[in-house]
Design a protein around this motif. Sequence first.
Motif, PDB file in Angstrom:
ATOM      1  N   ILE A  90       2.950  22.204  -5.909  1.00  0.00           N
ATOM      2  CA  ILE A  90       1.803  22.093  -6.810  1.00  0.00           C
ATOM      3  C   ILE A  90       1.963  22.921  -8.235  1.00  0.00           C
ATOM      4  O   ILE A  90       1.765  23.902  -8.125  1.00  0.00           O
ATOM      5  N   PRO A  91       2.371  22.442  -9.315  1.00  0.00           N
ATOM      6  CA  PRO A  91       2.493  23.175 -10.197  1.00  0.00           C
ATOM      7  C   PRO A  91       1.203  23.303 -10.963  1.00  0.00           C
ATOM      8  O   PRO A  91       0.065  22.440 -10.934  1.00  0.00           O
ATOM      9  N   ALA A  92       0.945  24.603 -11.279  1.00  0.00           N
ATOM     10  CA  ALA A  92      -0.521  24.817 -11.908  1.00  0.00           C
ATOM     11  C   ALA A  92      -0.165  25.729 -13.030  1.00  0.00           C
ATOM     12  O   ALA A  92       0.135  27.304 -12.744  1.00  0.00           O
ATOM     13  N   ARG A  93      -0.105  25.400 -14.387  1.00  0.00           N
ATOM     14  CA  ARG A  93      -0.024  26.274 -15.477  1.00  0.00           C
ATOM     15  C   ARG A  93      -1.197  26.738 -15.825  1.00  0.00           C
ATOM     16  O   ARG A  93      -2.467  26.352 -15.709  1.00  0.00           O
ATOM     17  N   ALA A  94      -1.241  28.231 -16.585  1.00  0.00           N
ATOM     18  CA  ALA A  94      -2.635  28.776 -16.889  1.00  0.00           C
ATOM     19  C   ALA A  94      -3.104  27.963 -18.218  1.00  0.00           C
ATOM     20  O   ALA A  94      -4.273  28.212 -18.462  1.00  0.00           O
ATOM     21  N   ALA A  95      -2.107  27.748 -18.973  1.00  0.00           N
ATOM     22  CA  ALA A  95      -2.676  27.101 -20.126  1.00  0.00           C
ATOM     23  C   ALA A  95      -3.385  25.834 -20.101  1.00  0.00           C
ATOM     24  O   ALA A  95      -2.666  24.795 -19.344  1.00  0.00           O
ATOM     25  N   SER A  96      -4.484  25.479 -20.568  1.00  0.00           N
ATOM     26  CA  SER A  96      -5.007  24.322 -20.766  1.00  0.00           C
ATOM     27  C   SER A  96      -6.013  24.113 -21.960  1.00  0.00           C
ATOM     28  O   SER A  96      -6.947  24.963 -22.295  1.00  0.00           O
ATOM     29  N   THR A  97      -5.891  23.070 -22.677  1.00  0.00           N
ATOM     30  CA  THR A  97      -6.491  23.332 -24.011  1.00  0.00           C
ATOM     31  C   THR A  97      -8.130  22.759 -23.819  1.00  0.00           C
ATOM     32  O   THR A  97      -8.693  23.370 -24.654  1.00  0.00           O
ATOM     33  N   ARG A  98      -8.231  21.934 -22.878  1.00  0.00           N
ATOM     34  CA  ARG A  98      -9.555  21.391 -22.811  1.00  0.00           C
ATOM     35  C   ARG A  98     -10.528  22.379 -21.747  1.00  0.00           C
ATOM     36  O   ARG A  98     -11.625  22.356 -21.958  1.00  0.00           O
ATOM     37  N   LEU A  99      -9.817  22.831 -20.752  1.00  0.00           N
ATOM     38  CA  LEU A  99     -10.403  23.537 -19.640  1.00  0.00           C
ATOM     39  C   LEU A  99      -9.698  25.006 -19.588  1.00  0.00           C
ATOM     40  O   LEU A  99      -8.747  24.844 -18.623  1.00  0.00           O
ATOM     41  N   PRO A 100      -9.897  26.218 -20.351  1.00  0.00           N
ATOM     42  CA  PRO A 100      -8.944  27.068 -20.221  1.00  0.00           C
ATOM     43  C   PRO A 100      -9.160  27.728 -18.690  1.00  0.00           C
ATOM     44  O   PRO A 100     -10.130  27.651 -18.117  1.00  0.00           O
ATOM     45  N   GLY A 101      -7.998  28.180 -18.258  1.00  0.00           N
ATOM     46  CA  GLY A 101      -7.834  28.821 -16.851  1.00  0.00           C
ATOM     47  C   GLY A 101      -8.316  27.675 -15.771  1.00  0.00           C
ATOM     48  O   GLY A 101      -8.739  27.878 -14.724  1.00  0.00           O
ATOM     49  N   LYS A 102      -7.960  26.362 -16.153  1.00  0.00           N
ATOM     50  CA  LYS A 102      -8.056  25.434 -15.121  1.00  0.00           C
ATOM     51  C   LYS A 102      -7.990  25.750 -13.917  1.00  0.00           C
ATOM     52  O   LYS A 102      -8.717  25.381 -12.809  1.00  0.00           O
ATOM     53  N   PRO A 103      -6.719  25.908 -13.316  1.00  0.00           N
ATOM     54  CA  PRO A 103      -6.619  26.092 -11.902  1.00  0.00           C
ATOM     55  C   PRO A 103      -7.371  27.073 -11.168  1.00  0.00           C
ATOM     56  O   PRO A 103      -7.501  26.962 -10.261  1.00  0.00           O
ATOM     57  N   LEU A 104      -7.997  27.943 -11.906  1.00  0.00           N
ATOM     58  CA  LEU A 104      -8.734  29.087 -11.268  1.00  0.00           C
ATOM     59  C   LEU A 104     -10.401  28.778 -11.298  1.00  0.00           C
ATOM     60  O   LEU A 104     -11.132  29.460 -10.676  1.00  0.00           O
ATOM     61  N   LEU A 105     -10.708  27.584 -11.818  1.00  0.00           N
ATOM     62  CA  LEU A 105     -12.109  27.256 -11.950  1.00  0.00           C
ATOM     63  C   LEU A 105     -12.607  27.029 -10.572  1.00  0.00           C
ATOM     64  O   LEU A 105     -12.020  26.516  -9.595  1.00  0.00           O
ATOM     65  N   ASP A 106     -13.904  27.331 -10.291  1.00  0.00           N
ATOM     66  CA  ASP A 106     -14.473  27.560  -9.222  1.00  0.00           C
ATOM     67  C   ASP A 106     -15.040  26.138  -8.844  1.00  0.00           C
ATOM     68  O   ASP A 106     -15.715  25.469  -9.547  1.00  0.00           O
ATOM     69  N   ILE A 107     -14.571  25.795  -7.305  1.00  0.00           N
ATOM     70  CA  ILE A 107     -15.136  24.442  -6.750  1.00  0.00           C
ATOM     71  C   ILE A 107     -15.837  24.924  -5.638  1.00  0.00           C
ATOM     72  O   ILE A 107     -15.218  25.234  -4.452  1.00  0.00           O
ATOM     73  N   CYS A 108     -17.030  25.104  -5.432  1.00  0.00           N
ATOM     74  CA  CYS A 108     -17.910  25.557  -4.293  1.00  0.00           C
ATOM     75  C   CYS A 108     -17.182  26.742  -3.632  1.00  0.00           C
ATOM     76  O   CYS A 108     -17.084  26.748  -2.231  1.00  0.00           O
ATOM     77  N   GLY A 109     -16.769  27.707  -3.924  1.00  0.00           N
ATOM     78  CA  GLY A 109     -16.377  29.191  -3.624  1.00  0.00           C
ATOM     79  C   GLY A 109     -14.928  29.198  -3.610  1.00  0.00           C
ATOM     80  O   GLY A 109     -14.541  30.165  -3.024  1.00  0.00           O
ATOM     81  N   LYS A 110     -14.092  28.196  -3.813  1.00  0.00           N
ATOM     82  CA  LYS A 110     -12.636  28.452  -3.954  1.00  0.00           C
ATOM     83  C   LYS A 110     -11.971  27.955  -5.271  1.00  0.00           C
ATOM     84  O   LYS A 110     -12.672  26.931  -6.022  1.00  0.00           O
ATOM     85  N   PRO A 111     -10.824  28.530  -5.882  1.00  0.00           N
ATOM     86  CA  PRO A 111     -10.328  27.823  -7.126  1.00  0.00           C
ATOM     87  C   PRO A 111      -9.845  26.170  -6.943  1.00  0.00           C
ATOM     88  O   PRO A 111      -9.428  25.946  -5.835  1.00  0.00           O
ATOM     89  N   MET A 112      -9.806  25.570  -7.937  1.00  0.00           N
ATOM     90  CA  MET A 112      -9.492  24.155  -8.013  1.00  0.00           C
ATOM     91  C   MET A 112      -8.189  24.178  -7.356  1.00  0.00           C
ATOM     92  O   MET A 112      -8.034  23.425  -6.528  1.00  0.00           O
ATOM     93  N   VAL A 113      -7.044  24.935  -7.821  1.00  0.00           N
ATOM     94  CA  VAL A 113      -5.796  24.976  -7.274  1.00  0.00           C
ATOM     95  C   VAL A 113      -5.640  25.134  -5.514  1.00  0.00           C
ATOM     96  O   VAL A 113      -4.911  24.468  -4.907  1.00  0.00           O
ATOM     97  N   VAL A 114      -6.730  25.925  -5.093  1.00  0.00           N
ATOM     98  CA  VAL A 114      -6.606  26.107  -3.569  1.00  0.00           C
ATOM     99  C   VAL A 114      -7.296  24.835  -3.107  1.00  0.00           C
ATOM    100  O   VAL A 114      -6.708  24.471  -1.852  1.00  0.00           O
TER     101      VAL A 114
END
Length: 254
Positions: A7-31
């Motif tokens: 699962i590639p997960a880059r920190a940079a995102s133009t539309r949603l900064p920090g996208k991989p770590l954005l919370d989805i019901c208590g866990k980061p998106m990448v998790v």
Amino acid sequence: MSFIAVIPARAASTRLPGKPLLDICGKPMVVRTAEQAAQSQASRVVVATDDSQIQAAVQAHGFDAILTRSDHPTGTDRLAEVATQLGLAADSIVVNVQGDEPLIDPAQINAVAQLLAQTPDAAIATCATVITDAATLFNPNAVKVVCTLGQRALYFSRAPIPWARDALADGSQKLAPGLSALHHIGLYAYRSNFLMAYPGLPVGALESFESLEQLRALENGYSIAVHIAATHPAAGVDTQEDLDRIREIFTNRL
């Protein structure tokens, strides 16, 4: 069949900064994405990131995460580094699962891995679904693929292909009756030896004009097998609206 999911997960995102770590019901998106991948038949799930915070968050939830360089021009180049770091055998199968797809269907991960395992002369396997509306066919953001009778990719394009000459002669945008147009799904299984070769392959004009990295494989003579899925996968997260929708889905599930 044996394969690993990366699962590639880059920190940079133009539309949603920090996208991989954005919370989805208590866990980061990448998790959340890693949890879906773990439900597949993959023998191992690894997150490949260029950010130590992402690595730490993934490891805190019990998943493998390795640091890669931040200057990779494509996701496939990042996978090539992963294959090198892990010391994968030449015939190992690696499935690339995008980190912003927390609703990815584990069955589709299995399907592309199995197709590649059963197609020894192909370097890559990927997915597509049948297009059922004209808007998708004519949308340049929806990538189309045309295949041989044996379901090998002939070409990928942002243009509406195949072009139904007679049905579209009047300039209208519609689906011709019986047209078997295919919407490409960006889920890939690779052989490790192809990943090792990929960074050294020349970039051709087709890839440059279409801005589609999978064309590099075709332009350099590699074969891509295509699995026709019965249903289109759930959309990933590119915008705040997407994130809100995903959060609502997980809230309802939990």
